[in-house]
Motif scaffolding. Structure first.
Motif, PDB file in Angstrom:
ATOM      1  N   PRO A   1      41.815  35.132  38.533  1.00 41.21           N
ATOM      2  CA  PRO A   1      43.001  33.814  38.736  1.00 41.21           C
ATOM      3  C   PRO A   1      42.179  33.197  39.429  1.00 41.21           C
ATOM      4  N   VAL A   2      41.637  33.027  40.807  1.00 44.46           N
ATOM      5  CA  VAL A   2      41.307  32.024  41.862  1.00 44.46           C
ATOM      6  C   VAL A   2      40.306  31.222  40.759  1.00 44.46           C
ATOM      7  N   MET A   3      39.281  31.603  39.197  1.00 41.20           N
ATOM      8  CA  MET A   3      38.670  30.970  39.316  1.00 41.20           C
ATOM      9  C   MET A   3      39.505  30.071  38.224  1.00 41.20           C
ATOM     10  N   ARG A   4      40.427  30.699  37.006  1.00 40.00           N
ATOM     11  CA  ARG A   4      41.722  30.190  36.218  1.00 40.00           C
ATOM     12  C   ARG A   4      41.818  28.987  37.340  1.00 40.00           C
ATOM     13  N   ALA A   5      42.788  29.250  38.282  1.00 39.26           N
ATOM     14  CA  ALA A   5      43.423  27.884  39.522  1.00 39.26           C
ATOM     15  C   ALA A   5      42.451  26.809  39.549  1.00 39.26           C
ATOM     16  N   GLN A   6      41.630  27.455  39.874  1.00 42.31           N
ATOM     17  CA  GLN A   6      40.363  26.302  40.692  1.00 42.31           C
ATOM     18  C   GLN A   6      39.651  25.536  38.959  1.00 42.31           C
TER      19      GLN A   6
ATOM     20  N   LYS B   1      39.804  38.946  50.992  1.00 40.64           N
ATOM     21  CA  LYS B   1      39.623  38.669  52.478  1.00 40.64           C
ATOM     22  C   LYS B   1      38.672  37.304  52.597  1.00 40.64           C
ATOM     23  N   VAL B   2      38.007  36.413  50.954  1.00 46.01           N
ATOM     24  CA  VAL B   2      36.658  35.557  50.265  1.00 46.01           C
ATOM     25  C   VAL B   2      37.742  34.936  50.521  1.00 46.01           C
ATOM     26  N   GLN B   3      39.272  34.493  49.792  1.00 48.98           N
ATOM     27  CA  GLN B   3      40.199  33.340  50.085  1.00 48.98           C
ATOM     28  C   GLN B   3      40.077  32.894  51.422  1.00 48.98           C
ATOM     29  N   GLU B   4      40.261  33.844  52.130  1.00 57.80           N
ATOM     30  CA  GLU B   4      40.821  33.758  53.367  1.00 57.80           C
ATOM     31  C   GLU B   4      39.770  32.770  54.187  1.00 57.80           C
ATOM     32  N   GLN B   5      38.291  33.641  53.800  1.00 59.28           N
ATOM     33  CA  GLN B   5      37.058  33.111  54.648  1.00 59.28           C
ATOM     34  C   GLN B   5      36.550  31.439  54.139  1.00 59.28           C
ATOM     35  N   PHE B   6      36.817  31.422  53.011  1.00 58.68           N
ATOM     36  CA  PHE B   6      35.317  30.897  52.467  1.00 58.68           C
ATOM     37  C   PHE B   6      37.196  29.783  51.368  1.00 58.68           C
ATOM     38  N   GLY B   7      37.587  29.956  51.056  1.00 56.38           N
ATOM     39  CA  GLY B   7      39.031  28.949  50.355  1.00 56.38           C
ATOM     40  C   GLY B   7      38.897  28.873  49.213  1.00 56.38           C
ATOM     41  N   GLN B   8      37.325  29.653  48.174  1.00 55.92           N
ATOM     42  CA  GLN B   8      37.038  29.172  46.888  1.00 55.92           C
ATOM     43  C   GLN B   8      36.046  30.303  46.425  1.00 55.92           C
ATOM     44  N   ILE B   9      35.705  31.382  45.001  1.00 54.19           N
ATOM     45  CA  ILE B   9      35.314  31.363  44.783  1.00 54.19           C
ATOM     46  C   ILE B   9      34.140  30.857  43.462  1.00 54.19           C
ATOM     47  N   ASP B  10      33.337  30.797  43.401  1.00 51.09           N
ATOM     48  CA  ASP B  10      32.873  30.323  42.233  1.00 51.09           C
ATOM     49  C   ASP B  10      31.883  31.140  41.527  1.00 51.09           C
ATOM     50  N   ILE B  11      31.564  31.777  42.423  1.00 48.28           N
ATOM     51  CA  ILE B  11      30.197  33.144  41.007  1.00 48.28           C
ATOM     52  C   ILE B  11      30.627  34.384  41.533  1.00 48.28           C
ATOM     53  N   LEU B  12      30.619  35.076  40.621  1.00 52.98           N
ATOM     54  CA  LEU B  12      31.086  36.708  40.742  1.00 52.98           C
ATOM     55  C   LEU B  12      29.860  36.825  39.609  1.00 52.98           C
ATOM     56  N   ILE B  13      29.068  38.046  40.447  1.00 47.58           N
ATOM     57  CA  ILE B  13      27.914  38.831  39.661  1.00 47.58           C
ATOM     58  C   ILE B  13      28.218  40.611  40.219  1.00 47.58           C
ATOM     59  N   ASN B  14      28.589  40.955  38.900  1.00 45.19           N
ATOM     60  CA  ASN B  14      28.694  42.379  38.518  1.00 45.19           C
ATOM     61  C   ASN B  14      28.086  43.074  38.743  1.00 45.19           C
ATOM     62  N   ASN B  15      27.144  43.732  39.695  1.00 43.62           N
ATOM     63  CA  ASN B  15      26.405  44.237  39.729  1.00 43.62           C
ATOM     64  C   ASN B  15      26.279  45.591  40.217  1.00 43.62           C
ATOM     65  N   ALA B  16      27.356  46.010  40.664  1.00 48.08           N
ATOM     66  CA  ALA B  16      26.809  47.347  41.726  1.00 48.08           C
ATOM     67  C   ALA B  16      26.881  48.708  40.074  1.00 48.08           C
ATOM     68  N   GLY B  17      25.703  49.442  40.001  1.00 44.08           N
ATOM     69  CA  GLY B  17      25.733  49.973  39.487  1.00 44.08           C
ATOM     70  C   GLY B  17      25.139  51.719  39.868  1.00 44.08           C
ATOM     71  N   ILE B  18      25.153  52.681  38.696  1.00 43.99           N
ATOM     72  CA  ILE B  18      25.176  53.615  38.929  1.00 43.99           C
ATOM     73  C   ILE B  18      24.389  54.446  37.813  1.00 43.99           C
ATOM     74  N   THR B  19      22.976  55.373  37.793  1.00 45.18           N
ATOM     75  CA  THR B  19      22.161  55.826  36.403  1.00 45.18           C
ATOM     76  C   THR B  19      22.175  58.003  36.974  1.00 45.18           C
ATOM     77  N   GLN B  20      22.052  57.999  35.883  1.00 43.12           N
ATOM     78  CA  GLN B  20      21.825  59.462  36.482  1.00 43.12           C
ATOM     79  C   GLN B  20      20.993  59.878  34.827  1.00 43.12           C
TER      80      GLN B  20
ATOM     81  N   ASP C   1      42.116  43.244  48.188  1.00 44.68           N
ATOM     82  CA  ASP C   1      41.725  43.301  49.498  1.00 44.68           C
ATOM     83  C   ASP C   1      40.231  42.664  49.374  1.00 44.68           C
ATOM     84  N   ALA C   2      39.369  42.797  48.820  1.00 46.27           N
ATOM     85  CA  ALA C   2      38.089  41.901  49.675  1.00 46.27           C
ATOM     86  C   ALA C   2      38.106  40.353  48.929  1.00 46.27           C
ATOM     87  N   VAL C   3      39.085  40.436  47.532  1.00 44.48           N
ATOM     88  CA  VAL C   3      39.382  39.384  46.810  1.00 44.48           C
ATOM     89  C   VAL C   3      39.821  38.253  47.917  1.00 44.48           C
TER      90      VAL C   3
END
Ligand code: NAD
Length: 249
Positions: free
Chosen positions: A125-130, A74-93, A70-72
């Motif tokens: 899929p977005v990056m592959r299409a681009q 919304k990004v497509q709707e707003q910007f029409g492209q996605i060039d970069i993804l930084i998979n940064n979310a993380g937690i530790t214990q 769903d988030a992706v």
């Protein structure tokens, strides 16, 4: 400008002193438009507003596959492209092998590893299409040296899983001109340690760092910038260490 006209999603970028926020700022300075994706909508939007005009803040839990999709959308709707993804979310214990409960295992594996897979699946899929894209996956020196800094063994395992996943995706999507690389930070001064890192622990860790200082979020952000931009156009499937020499191998 290295990222002029590019759109970048940075997960876990709401945290004020975090690596994601520093990365988003470094990207904005190079002309990118940013999507801050994090658990709390108000915080994500505030972080996006803090970056300036034209950026987007979205709520998504990266462990929820539909939320990523769903988030992706919304990004497509707003910007029409996605060039970069930084998979940064993380937690530790900071817990030891015999103390890892099923809930601990699920929490740490899910955010770090499952989240990296789900966000990549949503964006690829977005990056592959681009026929262009750059994904950076945040691992950790813990994956390479078997922890011993702050995170527990389940964190080391999750971050080692991230390295394998990044390399496999690099192999699979290289022909589509989508690059996937990983970063392995050492100890970076952010809030992920939630006040549990004592001064005595810091002094001990410093003894093993040739550059004789802990890392800053900016140190990692600069490496993400290199991997996200065309400066690294012939790099895929690599792991860049950002640890002040803590692990020289
Ligand atoms: P941080 O705690 O400052 O930021 C992490 C962010 O991730 C937070 O904004 C948090 O809300 C978000 N987040 C957590 N779970 C989420 C979920 N399910 N969905 C979406 N967002 C979620 O931490 P940081 O130190 O900036 O860490 C960033 C990344 O770098 C993490 O992957 C971490 O494992 C990695 N890392 C950090 C260090 C370090 O020493 N700080 C070292 C090696 C690797």
């Amino acid at each position: 400008m290295l990222l002029d006209g590019k759109v970048a999603i940075v997960t876990g970028a709401a945290s004020l002193r975090g690596i994601g926020r520093a990365t988003a700022k470094a990207f904005v300075a190079q002309g990118a438009r940013i999507v801050v994706l994090d658990l709390d909508e108000a915080q994500a939007q505030a972080a996006a507003a803090d970056l300036g005009q034209g950026h987007l803040g979205l709520r998504a839990d990266v462990t929820d596959r539909q939320a990523c999709v769903d988030a992706v959308a919304k990004v497509q709707e707003q910007f029409g492209q996605i060039d970069i993804l930084i998979n940064n979310a993380g937690i530790t214990q900071p817990i030891k092998t015999l103390d890892i409960s099923p809930a601990n295992y699920e929490a740490v594996l899910d955010v770090n590893l499952r989240g990296t897979l789900y966000m990549s699946q949503a964006v690829l899929p977005v990056m592959r299409a681009q026929r262009r894209g750059s994904i950076v996956c945040m691992s950790s020196v813990s994956a390479q040296r078997g922890g011993g800094i702050f995170g527990g063994p389940h964190y080391s395992a999750a971050k080692a899983g991230v390295l394998g996943l990044a390399r496999a995706m690099a192999r699979e999507f290289g022909p589509d001109n989508v690059r996937v690389n990983a970063v392995t930070p050492g100890l970076i001064q952010t809030d992920i340690t939630a006040g549990k890192l004592t001064d005595a622990m810091k002094v001990d860790i410093l003894k093993g760092i040739p550059l004789n200082r802990l890392g800053d979020a900016q140190d990692v952000a600069n490496v993400c910038l290199f991997l996200a931009s065309d400066l690294s156009s012939y790099l895929t499937g690599v792991t860049l260490d950002v640890n002040g020499g803590m692990l020289i191998h």
